[in-house]
Write a protein that holds these residues in place. Structure first.
Motif, short mmCIF file in Angstrom:
data_model
loop_
_atom_site.label_atom_id
_atom_site.label_comp_id
_atom_site.label_asym_id
_atom_site.label_seq_id
_atom_site.Cartn_x
_atom_site.Cartn_y
_atom_site.Cartn_z
N GLY A 156 0.09 -1.28 0.07
CA GLY A 156 0.01 0.16 -0.38
C GLY A 156 0.97 1.01 0.22
N ALA A 157 0.42 1.98 -0.02
CA ALA A 157 1.47 4.07 0.03
C ALA A 157 2.42 4.31 1.24
N VAL A 158 1.69 3.12 2.50
CA VAL A 158 2.50 3.60 3.51
C VAL A 158 3.80 1.87 3.20
N GLY A 159 3.06 1.08 3.74
CA GLY A 159 4.26 -0.32 3.16
C GLY A 159 5.28 -0.56 2.12
N ALA A 177 1.79 -8.69 2.81
CA ALA A 177 0.34 -8.45 1.75
C ALA A 177 -0.20 -10.14 1.81
N GLY A 178 -1.52 -9.14 0.86
CA GLY A 178 -2.89 -9.82 0.56
C GLY A 178 -2.98 -10.78 -0.94
N GLY A 179 -2.56 -11.81 -1.49
CA GLY A 179 -2.77 -12.20 -2.70
C GLY A 179 -1.32 -12.91 -3.09
N GLU A 181 -0.23 -11.64 -6.11
CA GLU A 181 0.09 -10.32 -6.94
C GLU A 181 1.13 -9.55 -6.08
N LYS A 182 0.04 -9.44 -5.13
CA LYS A 182 0.73 -8.01 -4.41
C LYS A 182 2.02 -8.92 -3.73
N CYS A 183 2.08 -9.98 -3.39
CA CYS A 183 3.37 -10.10 -3.58
C CYS A 183 4.76 -10.00 -3.24
N ASP A 197 1.80 -14.32 2.86
CA ASP A 197 0.85 -13.60 1.74
C ASP A 197 0.10 -13.99 3.43
N TYR A 198 -0.55 -13.29 3.55
CA TYR A 198 -1.06 -13.59 5.42
C TYR A 198 -2.65 -14.46 5.03
N LYS A 199 -2.67 -14.46 3.57
CA LYS A 199 -4.23 -14.94 2.79
C LYS A 199 -3.62 -16.57 3.12
N GLU A 220 3.78 -1.26 12.05
CA GLU A 220 2.32 -2.25 12.00
C GLU A 220 1.89 -1.68 11.49
N ASN A 221 0.73 -2.00 10.34
CA ASN A 221 -0.08 -1.12 9.51
C ASN A 221 -1.52 -1.41 9.94
N VAL A 222 -1.60 -3.25 10.58
CA VAL A 222 -3.07 -3.80 10.04
C VAL A 222 -3.40 -3.58 11.77
N VAL A 242 3.43 1.34 15.85
CA VAL A 242 2.40 1.09 15.51
C VAL A 242 1.86 2.79 14.60
N CYS A 243 1.56 2.25 13.56
CA CYS A 243 1.21 3.36 12.98
C CYS A 243 -0.61 3.06 11.85
N GLY A 244 -0.49 2.36 12.48
CA GLY A 244 -2.30 2.12 12.32
C GLY A 244 -3.07 1.06 12.26
N MET A 248 -9.07 -2.77 12.11
CA MET A 248 -10.50 -2.64 13.05
C MET A 248 -10.98 -1.52 12.36
N TYR A 249 -10.59 -0.80 11.98
CA TYR A 249 -11.33 0.31 11.61
C TYR A 249 -12.83 0.73 11.34
N ASN A 250 -12.97 -0.57 10.77
CA ASN A 250 -14.91 -0.98 10.29
C ASN A 250 -15.42 -1.93 11.12
N GLY A 273 2.73 3.91 19.31
CA GLY A 273 1.67 4.02 18.22
C GLY A 273 2.32 6.04 17.94
N PHE A 274 2.02 6.20 17.36
CA PHE A 274 1.92 7.44 16.66
C PHE A 274 1.90 7.72 15.64
N ILE A 275 1.61 9.21 14.89
CA ILE A 275 0.31 10.01 14.19
C ILE A 275 1.74 11.65 13.64
N VAL A 276 1.33 11.33 12.07
CA VAL A 276 2.62 11.63 11.36
C VAL A 276 2.53 12.62 11.52
N PHE A 277 0.96 13.91 11.90
CA PHE A 277 1.32 15.25 12.37
C PHE A 277 2.85 15.67 13.65
N GLY A 324 -8.87 -3.87 -1.75
CA GLY A 324 -9.09 -4.04 -3.58
C GLY A 324 -8.07 -2.86 -4.40
N ASN A 325 -7.23 -1.86 -3.41
CA ASN A 325 -6.72 -0.95 -3.78
C ASN A 325 -5.13 -1.84 -4.19
N PHE A 326 -4.58 -1.43 -5.32
CA PHE A 326 -3.15 -1.98 -5.43
C PHE A 326 -2.49 -0.60 -5.46
N1 LIG Z 1 -0.04 7.30 11.81
C1 LIG Z 1 -0.45 7.65 10.96
O1 LIG Z 1 -0.20 8.38 10.49
C2 LIG Z 1 -0.94 7.40 9.39
C3 LIG Z 1 -0.62 8.04 8.10
C4 LIG Z 1 -1.11 7.71 7.05
C5 LIG Z 1 -1.36 6.30 7.25
N2 LIG Z 1 -1.57 5.05 8.59
C6 LIG Z 1 -1.93 3.67 8.64
O2 LIG Z 1 -0.99 2.89 7.64
C7 LIG Z 1 -1.68 2.02 7.10
C8 LIG Z 1 -1.74 1.68 5.56
O3 LIG Z 1 -2.24 3.25 5.14
P1 LIG Z 1 -2.25 3.35 3.56
O4 LIG Z 1 -2.73 4.56 3.13
O5 LIG Z 1 -1.01 2.92 3.22
O6 LIG Z 1 -3.51 2.51 2.78
P2 LIG Z 1 -2.96 1.40 2.11
O7 LIG Z 1 -1.90 0.90 2.55
O8 LIG Z 1 -2.76 1.61 0.79
O9 LIG Z 1 -4.30 0.66 1.42
C9 LIG Z 1 -4.92 -0.32 2.92
C10 LIG Z 1 -4.55 -1.73 2.61
O10 LIG Z 1 -4.31 -2.22 3.80
C11 LIG Z 1 -4.36 -3.93 3.65
N3 LIG Z 1 -5.92 -4.02 4.31
C12 LIG Z 1 -6.98 -4.16 4.80
N4 LIG Z 1 -7.86 -4.79 5.60
C13 LIG Z 1 -7.64 -5.51 5.81
C14 LIG Z 1 -7.34 -6.40 6.88
N5 LIG Z 1 -8.00 -6.84 7.50
N6 LIG Z 1 -6.08 -6.99 7.62
C15 LIG Z 1 -5.02 -7.35 6.48
N7 LIG Z 1 -4.58 -6.22 5.48
C16 LIG Z 1 -5.66 -5.38 5.33
C17 LIG Z 1 -5.65 -3.91 2.12
O11 LIG Z 1 -3.73 -4.45 1.25
P3 LIG Z 1 -4.10 -6.45 1.23
O12 LIG Z 1 -4.34 -6.59 -0.23
O13 LIG Z 1 -2.90 -6.36 1.47
O14 LIG Z 1 -5.01 -6.81 2.30
C18 LIG Z 1 -4.74 -2.55 1.76
O15 LIG Z 1 -4.48 -2.54 0.50
C19 LIG Z 1 -3.39 1.90 7.88
O16 LIG Z 1 -3.68 1.48 9.33
C20 LIG Z 1 -3.51 3.59 7.47
O17 LIG Z 1 -4.44 3.92 9.87
C21 LIG Z 1 -1.25 6.01 9.59
#
Ligand SMILES: NC(=O)c1ccc[n+]([C@@H]2O[C@H](COP(=O)([O-])OP(=O)(O)OC[C@H]3O[C@@H](n4cnc5c(N)ncnc54)[C@H](OP(=O)(O)O)[C@@H]3O)[C@@H](O)[C@H]2O)c1
Length: 333
Positions: A156-159, A177-179, A181-183, A197-199, A220-222, A242-244, A248-250, A273-277, A324-326
């Motif tokens: 993803g964007a951050v990873g 990552a999941g799947g 293709e992404k791996c 591939d966690y799936k 940690e993003n997940v 701990v970035c994200g 758990m968000y939904n 934990g941290f927030i980019v701001f 759904g995003n890549f």
């Molecule tokens: N702390 C901060 O300041 C800060 C700033 C930006 C982002 N973040 C956090 O960084 C993380 C990544 O953000 P991003 O913008 O880079 O998003 P992203 O990785 O581009 O998109 C989200 C990805 O998370 C994975 N995902 C979604 N639900 C999942 C689940 N239940 N189990 C495992 N993987 C799951 C999916 O990838 P797969 O297909 O691989 O599952 C999905 O493509 C998020 O947690 C976000 O909140 C934090």
């Protein structure tokens, strides 16, 4: 007459977002007052945090109010300026909201140098997600040469940026990552040393095979089971940034906590934990580094740009939480 298509929060979502959580409508074009600019957005950033911003309750920023324009980063052109520091035609980025046109007093709006990178990259690798990767890995986790670094949501964007910075500083980088293709892309496009591939159903053992010397840094993003598997394999004095916690968000009910908490004690881990701001004063330093690596071809950014326009915001946002995003998810306006 030109109008402004705007996404306003209609109600607080429960579980995943639904179209009825938003009021998407045409409004009058806003006029900039003295000291203000009007920006026509070309790209709107879709970020996992948006889901949290819709919830009531204490957090690092106040929730978006019902009836307010949905908060979001965007990049676009200054179309009208009554601000001394901006002129018509400037390319800019900032928290401009999910709308076609935004009026701003310029606070938090910065220039997007399109001679360095295309406009959309300024909401991605050279925007908030790139900064998050930089500060999380280097300042929070204090990753250093020789560390084994594991990052989840790695494509993803951050990873993807975490992995590439890890490579630049000489870490062993492992992406989850999941799947397939992404791996595959983690290794072939972003240069990760290994991908899990966690799936595939064998997370703990696949991770162990990918990290034969254990794990020094977890970006940690997940959260959830992924966090637990990584926590269970951390080395003494390891660091967890701990970035994200996107898994758990939904959630409408909190899942059980991590089982491997004991490792925090016996391995003397630092979990932060941290927030980019938090690092706003140091954005300049980070942008120099990210921009330099990008220019030198050491960083590349995969972007997933959707063409559907503002109306598709709820549906496209939902894709973040199902994988759904890549790459960095962006809505073209
Ligand atoms: N702390 C901060 O300041 C800060 C700033 C930006 C982002 N973040 C956090 O960084 C993380 C990544 O953000 P991003 O913008 O880079 O998003 P992203 O990785 O581009 O998109 C989200 C990805 O998370 C994975 N995902 C979604 N639900 C999942 C689940 N239940 N189990 C495992 N993987 C799951 C999916 O990838 P797969 O297909 O691989 O599952 C999905 O493509 C998020 O947690 C976000 O909140 C934090």
């Amino acid at each position: 007459m030109t109008t402004n298509k705007v996404v306003r929060l209609a109600q607080r979502p429960r579980g995943p977002v639904k179209p009825e959580d938003f009021d998407i409508r045409d409004e009058d074009l806003p006029e900039p007052g003295d000291g203000e600019i009007r920006v026509k957005s070309s790209y709107i950033s879709l970020d996992p945090a948006m889901r949290g911003w819709m919830n009531e309750g204490k957090s690092y920023v106040p929730p978006v109010g019902i009836g307010e324009v949905m908060r979001g980063f965007a990049a676009g052109h200054v179309e009208a300026s009554r601000h001394p520091d901006f002129k018509e035609g400037d390319t800019v980025t900032g928290l401009l909201g999910v709308q076609e046109y935004a009026v701003s007093d310029g606070k938090g709006v910065s220039r997007a140098d399109t001679s360095l990178a295309p406009l959309q990259t300024w909401v991605g690798g050279l925007g908030m997600p790139g900064l998050t990767a930089y500060f999380g890995l280097l300042k929070v986790a204090e990753a250093r040469e020789g560390d084994t670094v594991v990052v989840s949501a790695a494509s993803g964007a951050v990873g993807q940026v975490v992995g590439q910075i890890g490579n630049i500083i000489g870490c062993r980088t492992v992406g989850i990552a999941g799947g397939p293709e992404k791996c595959d892309a983690l290794k072939t496009e972003f240069g990760f040393d290994a991908a899990v591939d966690y799936k595939a159903g064998n997370l703990f053992s696949d991770l162990k095979a990918a990290c034969p010397d254990g794990i020094d840094v977890d970006f940690e993003n997940v959260g959830g089971d992924i966090f637990d598997a990584v926590l269970g394999q951390m080395n003494p004095f390891g660091r967890v940034a701990v970035c994200g916690l996107i898994s758990m968000y939904n959630a409408t009910e909190l899942p059980p906590g991590p089982k491997n908490m004991r490792n925090i004690l016996v391995m003397r881990l630092r979990v932060q934990g941290f927030i980019v701001f938090d690092f706003i004063k140091h954005y300049g330093e980070a942008m120099q580094a990210l921009g330099g690596w990008y220019k030198d071809g050491k960083l590349k950014f995969k972007e997933d740009i959707r063409e559907g326009g503002i109306e598709t915001f709820p549906a496209v946002l939902s894709e973040l939480y199902t994988g759904g995003n890549f790459g960095k998810l962006i809505l073209k306006v």
